[in-house]
Design a protein around this motif. Sequence first.
Motif, short mmCIF file in Angstrom:
data_model
loop_
_atom_site.label_atom_id
_atom_site.label_comp_id
_atom_site.label_asym_id
_atom_site.label_seq_id
_atom_site.Cartn_x
_atom_site.Cartn_y
_atom_site.Cartn_z
N LEU A 1 -4.27 16.33 9.26
CA LEU A 1 -3.71 15.48 8.21
C LEU A 1 -4.81 14.86 7.37
O LEU A 1 -5.89 14.52 7.88
N THR A 2 -4.52 14.73 6.10
CA THR A 2 -5.34 13.89 5.23
C THR A 2 -4.42 12.88 4.56
O THR A 2 -3.22 13.13 4.41
N PHE A 3 -4.97 11.76 4.23
CA PHE A 3 -4.16 10.77 3.51
C PHE A 3 -5.03 10.08 2.47
O PHE A 3 -6.27 10.03 2.57
N SER A 4 -4.36 9.57 1.45
CA SER A 4 -5.05 8.89 0.37
C SER A 4 -4.11 7.86 -0.22
O SER A 4 -2.90 7.87 0.02
N ALA A 5 -4.70 6.95 -0.98
CA ALA A 5 -3.93 5.91 -1.67
C ALA A 5 -4.26 6.02 -3.15
O ALA A 5 -5.13 5.29 -3.66
N PRO A 6 -3.59 6.92 -3.85
CA PRO A 6 -3.96 7.19 -5.23
C PRO A 6 -3.81 6.00 -6.17
O PRO A 6 -4.49 5.93 -7.20
N GLU A 7 -2.94 5.06 -5.83
CA GLU A 7 -2.73 3.92 -6.71
C GLU A 7 -3.25 2.63 -6.09
O GLU A 7 -2.84 1.53 -6.46
N ALA A 8 -4.18 2.74 -5.17
CA ALA A 8 -4.66 1.55 -4.45
C ALA A 8 -5.44 0.62 -5.36
O ALA A 8 -6.19 1.05 -6.24
N ASP A 9 -5.23 -0.67 -5.14
CA ASP A 9 -6.07 -1.70 -5.76
C ASP A 9 -6.35 -2.75 -4.69
O ASP A 9 -5.91 -2.63 -3.54
N LEU A 10 -7.09 -3.76 -5.05
CA LEU A 10 -7.47 -4.76 -4.07
C LEU A 10 -6.26 -5.49 -3.50
O LEU A 10 -6.22 -5.86 -2.32
N LYS A 11 -5.22 -5.64 -4.31
CA LYS A 11 -4.01 -6.32 -3.83
C LYS A 11 -3.34 -5.50 -2.73
O LYS A 11 -2.88 -6.07 -1.73
N SER A 12 -3.27 -4.18 -2.88
CA SER A 12 -2.63 -3.35 -1.86
C SER A 12 -3.44 -3.35 -0.56
O SER A 12 -2.87 -3.33 0.54
N MET B 1 0.84 -1.20 0.00
CA MET B 1 0.00 0.00 0.00
C MET B 1 0.88 1.25 0.00
O MET B 1 1.76 1.41 0.85
N ALA B 2 0.63 2.14 -0.97
CA ALA B 2 1.34 3.43 -1.05
C ALA B 2 0.40 4.53 -0.55
O ALA B 2 -0.72 4.67 -1.04
N LEU B 3 0.84 5.30 0.45
CA LEU B 3 0.03 6.35 1.05
C LEU B 3 0.73 7.70 0.89
O LEU B 3 1.95 7.81 1.02
N LYS B 4 -0.10 8.71 0.65
CA LYS B 4 0.41 10.07 0.53
C LYS B 4 -0.30 10.93 1.58
O LYS B 4 -1.52 10.87 1.73
N PHE B 5 0.51 11.75 2.32
CA PHE B 5 -0.03 12.58 3.38
C PHE B 5 0.03 14.05 2.99
O PHE B 5 0.93 14.48 2.26
N ASP B 6 -0.92 14.80 3.53
CA ASP B 6 -0.93 16.24 3.36
C ASP B 6 -1.38 16.86 4.67
O ASP B 6 -2.28 16.35 5.33
#
Length: 880
Positions: free
Chosen positions: A261-272, A242-247
Motif C-alpha cells: 500500500l501507498t498513501f498520500s494526502a494530496p490536499e493536506a495543509d497544516l490544519k489537516s 485529513m483526507a487520505l488516498k490509498f493505492d
Amino acid sequence: MKKTLIISSGILVLILVSLLLFPFFFKQKIVDTLKSEINKSLLAKVDFVDVDITIFKNFPNFTLSLQGLNVVGVDGFAQDTLINAQDISFTLDLGSVLNGNYQIKKIYFNEVVLKLLVTKEGKANWDIVKPDTVTVEEPTEETTPFKMQLKSVVFENINIQYLDFESDYQSVIRNFNMDLSGDMTASEAVLSLTSNIESMDFTMENVKYLNQSKMDLEAKIGANLDSFKFNFMDNLMHINGMALKFDGFVAMPQSDIAMDLTFSAPEADLKSIMSLIPAFYLQGYEQVKVTGVVEFSGFAKGIYGEYAMPAFDLALKVNEGSFQYPDLPEKVEKINIDMLIHSPSSDMNDMVISVNKFDFSILKNPMSIFLKLKTPLTDPDIDARFKGKLNLESLTKVYPMDPNMRLQGTIAPDITLQGKQSSLDKGRYQDFKATGSVVINNLFYSDADIPDGVLLHKASMNFTPQYIELPELKATYTSNTLNASGRLNNYIDYMFSDGILSGDLKINADMIDLDKMMASEQPATTATTDTTVTTMTVFEVPKNIDFNLQCSVGRLIYDKMEIKAFSGKIHIVNQQLILDKMRMELLGGEMTMGGYYNTENPKQPKTHFLLSLNNFDFAQTYLAVDMVKQLAPIMKNVTGNFSCILSYEGLLDEQMNPDLKSIASKGLLSTSGVGITNSTSLNALATALKYEDLKNISTAAASIPFEIKEGKLIVKPFTTKINGMPLTTDGETGLDQNIKYNLNLTVPREKVQQGSAGKALTGLIQQANAHGAGISETSDLNIKAIVGGTVTKPTVKLDYSQAKANVEQVVQEQIQIKTDELKQKAQEEADRIRKEMEEKAKAELQKQKEEAEKKAKEAEERLKKKAADELKKAAGNLFK
C-alpha cells in the motif's frame, strides 16, 4: 366479468393469507436449526428475546430477525457480555427455504454493542469457537444447511469497545455505520464500501492518540474472493480534517495479512495535520488560519502477522508554516518540519526515526528540535538537540486556554544527547555526550481547580551522561513552600529502553497543608450543606523507579490532623513506597513507623506497617481516625493517654479507604489510667447493677492485648481496677457495631444491695447468721456481666452465681469454724475433767501413801520400841 373478479379476488386473498401464514410454517424449523448450529459452534451463553420471520420486508425473500441477541462468555468471562444486539437480520432466498438449504443473501446489524477484551495473560473473550477435536475432511455442500450467497452487508449504529490489558491499549468506536454491497459469491467482483464513524478514541500506555476523532471512507474495491485479495480502486478516507488516498492491495490468504500500500494526502495543509493531534482538534478548529506548504505520505509493504511486520515509511514536511486561532491576538510561526520514520524491513530494530528539523517561534521566542534514533530495540543510538526559550504567558495568546487558566514564567532548555545506550551500560561515559541544562524561572500555573496556583520559583537541571543533577528547586503551592535537591540516574536508559530511573532526593518544608492541596485539586460540595467533600483516589507508585527520598517537614496538615516534626526516609521501588524510620508528632503524642504501601494492584493497594505510638490522646485519636470510630467507639468517652505497639496489614479500596475486613493486626495498648464518662455500655451496666458510680469511672494502669481480624476488634483478657475495684475483661466489637464483652468485677456488696440479686444475697447471709455464721454484711461480691447488643443499644446480662457460690462458701467456712470451735471446747472440757480426775486420783494416792507410810512408821516405831523394851528388859534381867 363479475365472476372473474370474485375468483381473482379470492385467489389474491388466498395468496395474501398464504404469505402471512407461510413464514409460521417454517419458523420453528428455522429457529431450531439456527440454535442447533450456534450451540454446536460456540463456547458461550447465547440467548435472544425473539425471532421474527417475514416475507414482506424483502419480498419475495424471507427475512429472519434475531431480536435482543445476547452473547456472554464462560469461565473467566462469565460476567462479561461480548455482544448485545437489538436486531440482526438475515435475508434468505425463498426457494432455499423451501428445500431446506438456506441461502443467506444479506446480513443486517442494528444497535449492536460489542465489547472485546484481552486479559493480561493474552486470553481473548471473543475466542468462543469450539476447537476441532477430530480430523475432518474438507467441507462439502452438506456440511451446514446455511450457505452464504451474500450481496449486501449493512451495519447501523454499532458501538465497539476494545480493551487490551496485555498490550496496554484501548479503543472506543461510537456509532459505526457501513454499507458493503456487491456479488460476494463470485470469484472476482467490485465491491462498494461506504462507512463512517461518528467518534473514535485510541489510547496506548496512557497516551491518547485519537480523541473523539471522526472517520469516513468511500471506496470501490476490486475483490478476488478465491485468494481473498482486495485492490483499492477509487477511494477517499477522512480522519478528522485529513483526507487520505490509498493505492495498492491487501490480501489475507491465511491468518497473516499481506499488503503493498501507498498513501498520500494530496490536499493536506497544516490544519489537516493539526486535526490528527488531540490537543489541537478543539472546538473552533475549523476557523484556524494556516499558511505553509505541507507534504504527507507513506507506504506499507510486506507481511503483518503475529511474528511479522511490513516495511513502512511515514514522511511529513512543513515549510514556513503558521497557524492562528480565531479571537487570539498572536500566531505560532516559522514552523518548519522535516520528519521521516523509515522501517525498511520486518525487523523493527532497523527502523530509523529522523526529525531533521522541527522549528517554531512564539512571539519571537524560537524553539529548535533535532532528533535521530537508530537501532531502537537492541542498542538505542541517539543524536538529539533541544534548544530555545519558551515564555509561558505567550502560550495564552496563541492557543485557546481555559479562561480561568493563568500561565507565567520561562523555560529555557539547551540540551545535547549523542551516543549509544551500550556505552552507558558498559560504563564508557566518555563515549556518550550529554551536556546542557534546563532553567525554569518563576513558573506560575493556576486554573479553576487550582485557584491558588503553583509557583515554581526556580529550578535548574544539569545534564551529564550518568545523571541529571537538580542543584535547587523551590516551589509554592497553596501557601506551602518546599525546597528540594538531588539527582536522577540512568535517565537515558529509562527514556529509551524501559530502564530503571534511580535517584536521591532531599525534600524539606516548614509547612505542608495536604488538606488544602487536595481540596484545591478536587472540590465537591453538596447542594444542601457547605461541607466540602474531598474524594481521594489511589496514588499509583510508578514502575521502573528506584528513588530514595529524605523528607523533613516542620508541620503537616492531613485529614484535619496536625502533624509536627515529620521526618524519615521513603524508598520508591517495585511499585511500592517503603517507609523507614518515619517519625512524627500527632494526636498529643509521638509515632514512629516503618512498612510499605504497594500498588501492584491499583484497585486494591496493599499496606503493611509496624507502628509505635507513645502518649496518644484517646479523644483526639477517636476524632481523627475513622477506623477507631468503627472498631473502638468507646474511645469517644475516654480521657487520658495511651501508648501502643501495633503491627498492621490490610488492603485499601479505590478511594484510599481501609478495607476493614481485610485488616490483620495485633498490638498491645498500655495506659497508666484513664477516665470514662457517659459510655452507653457502662451506663447500661450501672443501671443493671443499680450502682450509679459505674457511670463515671477511673481505671488503674492496664496493658491491653488486642488484634483486628475479619472486621472485628478482639480484646484479649486483661486485668485492671475501676474505681478501685478489680476487673478482668475481654471481648470484641464488629464492623456492624455489635459488641460482646465479658466482665468479671469485684463489687462491694453494699453498693449493689438495692438490686434484686443484692437483696437475695443479703437474705442468704442473714439466714446463715441466724444459725450463728457471723458473716459480715459488708463483704465484696464477685459479679460476672456479659455486655452484648450494639454500641448504641447495649444489653447487660448479670451472672451472680459466683457471688452466691462465694457466700455459700463463706457460710460453709463459718459452719466449719463453729464446728471446729465446738470440737475444741469439748476437747478442752474433756481434758479438764480428765486432769481433775487425774489430780484427784493422784491426791488420794498420795494420802493413802502418806497414811501407809505413817502406819508403817508407827509400826516401825512400835517394833523399835518393843525391841528396845525387850532389850532393856533383857539387859535388866542380865544385870539383875
